[in-house]
Motif scaffolding. Structure first.
Motif, PDB file in Angstrom:
ATOM      1  N   GLU A  69      45.726  43.432  42.972  1.00 29.12           N
ATOM      2  CA  GLU A  69      45.785  42.546  41.811  1.00 29.12           C
ATOM      3  C   GLU A  69      46.349  41.184  42.201  1.00 29.12           C
ATOM      4  OE1 GLU A  69      47.648  42.378  37.270  1.00 29.12           O
ATOM      5  OE2 GLU A  69      48.074  44.073  38.586  1.00 29.12           O
ATOM      6  N   THR A  70      47.370  41.186  43.052  1.00 30.12           N
ATOM      7  CA  THR A  70      47.944  39.925  43.512  1.00 30.12           C
ATOM      8  C   THR A  70      46.942  39.148  44.350  1.00 30.12           C
ATOM      9  OG1 THR A  70      50.164  40.904  43.543  1.00 30.12           O
ATOM     10  CG2 THR A  70      49.843  38.868  44.803  1.00 30.12           C
ATOM     11  N   ILE A  71      46.256  39.833  45.254  1.00 34.75           N
ATOM     12  CA  ILE A  71      45.230  39.177  46.079  1.00 34.75           C
ATOM     13  C   ILE A  71      44.150  38.563  45.195  1.00 34.75           C
ATOM     14  CG2 ILE A  71      43.390  39.577  47.762  1.00 34.75           C
ATOM     15  CD1 ILE A  71      45.201  41.717  49.027  1.00 34.75           C
ATOM     16  N   ASN A  72      43.744  39.290  44.179  1.00 36.57           N
ATOM     17  CA  ASN A  72      42.725  38.775  43.264  1.00 36.57           C
ATOM     18  C   ASN A  72      43.214  37.527  42.538  1.00 36.57           C
ATOM     19  OD1 ASN A  72      40.185  39.046  41.612  1.00 36.57           O
ATOM     20  ND2 ASN A  72      41.702  39.292  39.978  1.00 36.57           N
ATOM     21  N   MET A  73      44.485  37.523  42.137  1.00 34.98           N
ATOM     22  CA  MET A  73      45.028  36.352  41.434  1.00 34.98           C
ATOM     23  C   MET A  73      45.049  35.133  42.345  1.00 34.98           C
ATOM     24  SD  MET A  73      48.097  37.654  38.913  1.00 34.98           S
ATOM     25  CE  MET A  73      49.010  38.537  40.173  1.00 34.98           C
ATOM     26  N   ILE A  74      45.353  35.337  43.636  1.00 33.09           N
ATOM     27  CA  ILE A  74      45.385  34.214  44.569  1.00 33.09           C
ATOM     28  C   ILE A  74      43.980  33.712  44.872  1.00 33.09           C
ATOM     29  CG2 ILE A  74      45.985  33.511  46.926  1.00 33.09           C
ATOM     30  CD1 ILE A  74      48.290  35.557  46.786  1.00 33.09           C
ATOM     31  N   ASP A  75      43.050  34.649  45.148  1.00 30.88           N
ATOM     32  CA  ASP A  75      41.696  34.272  45.569  1.00 30.88           C
ATOM     33  C   ASP A  75      40.828  33.777  44.423  1.00 30.88           C
ATOM     34  OD1 ASP A  75      42.286  34.908  48.147  1.00 30.88           O
ATOM     35  OD2 ASP A  75      41.363  36.894  48.107  1.00 30.88           O
ATOM     36  N   GLU A  83      52.376  49.625  44.918  1.00 30.38           N
ATOM     37  CA  GLU A  83      51.175  50.440  44.897  1.00 30.38           C
ATOM     38  C   GLU A  83      49.975  49.577  45.300  1.00 30.38           C
ATOM     39  OE1 GLU A  83      50.659  52.427  41.207  1.00 30.38           O
ATOM     40  OE2 GLU A  83      52.662  53.340  41.231  1.00 30.38           O
ATOM     41  N   THR A  84      48.933  50.244  45.798  1.00 31.20           N
ATOM     42  CA  THR A  84      47.743  49.541  46.267  1.00 31.20           C
ATOM     43  C   THR A  84      47.143  48.663  45.180  1.00 31.20           C
ATOM     44  OG1 THR A  84      47.245  51.347  47.807  1.00 31.20           O
ATOM     45  CG2 THR A  84      45.453  49.819  47.282  1.00 31.20           C
ATOM     46  N   LYS A  85      47.118  49.162  43.962  1.00 30.21           N
ATOM     47  CA  LYS A  85      46.506  48.388  42.867  1.00 30.21           C
ATOM     48  C   LYS A  85      47.276  47.099  42.597  1.00 30.21           C
ATOM     49  CE  LYS A  85      48.912  50.641  39.002  1.00 30.21           C
ATOM     50  NZ  LYS A  85      48.748  51.331  37.699  1.00 30.21           N
TER      51      LYS A  85
END
Length: 212
Positions: A9-15, A3-5
């Motif tokens: 969420e994964t992108i946020n954890m990496i960045d 899902e998009t969320k």
């Protein structure tokens, strides 16, 4: 289906939260490199490590690109050098440390562990020489990690090894005082070290297959 969320969420954890894979470690058995001639043994060790791990860094980088998550360290773990050096007629076991460091630099890995001895049941041939060489080995190499297992629940604690390692840690720190005592940071003293465990500092393995 993702899902998009979940993706966001994964992108946020990496960045923003520094999500990463801390390390990948390849275990390499060096038992077939044992030789009475230390120079021949070192040559076998270098050749096997470079042959077995030639694709380790590239594979790690491929995984990083595929999944978009950085892998911070690529490492190698080998059979405890105390075992490999035992039959050698020469006691100048620092040659093995230089060999490990040379292989690490050739392959581009971050660390190589296994300059180690397992003395929980007592000292075997080669263990004294290896432990005594640790300060010199870690001060003269860049990527080598070392460890000594001095006790276990089953065998008890080798108190002679405890005394010896207390001095060794101090000497190792002093030998690398000009490098913020980095030698001591690459040396670990274990009790109940799990077998075939590539944990650093000083990871070790006795099996041919890679360990994770």
């Amino acid at each position: 289906m993702l899902e998009t969320k979940d993706i966001l969420e994964t992108i946020n954890m990496i960045d923003n939260e520094n999500l990463d894979v801390r390390t990948i470690t390849m275990g390499i058995s060096l038992l077939d490199c044992i030789d009475e001639d230390i120079d021949k043994a070192c040559a076998k060790v270098y050749d096997k490590i470079c042959r077995s791990a030639r694709d380790l860094v590239r594979t790690g980088e491929d995984i990083e690109r595929e999944f978009g998550i950085p892998i911070i360290n690529k490492r190698i773990s080998v059979t405890p050098i105390g075992m490999v050096a035992a039959p050698c007629q020469s006691r100048n076991v620092v040659k093995f440390a230089h060999t490990l460091d040379k292989a690490a630099k050739e392959l581009g890995v971050n660390f190589i562990g296994g300059y180690s001895a397992l003395v929980q049941k007592g000292f075997a041939s080669g263990d004294y020489a290896l432990i005594e060489s640790i300060p010199q080995a870690l001060s003269e190499t860049d990527f080598v990690c070392s460890s000594v297992n001095i006790g276990s629940t089953k065998a008890g604690i080798n108190m002679d090894a405890v005394k010896m390692m207390g001095k060794t840690v101090k000497l190792t720190a002093e030998a690398t005082a000009d490098k913020n005592c980095i030698g001591a940071a690459k040396l670990v003293v274990f009790c109940n070290a799990p077998e075939d465990n590539p944990f650093m500092a000083g990871g070790s393995t006795e099996r041919e297959k890679p360990t994770r």
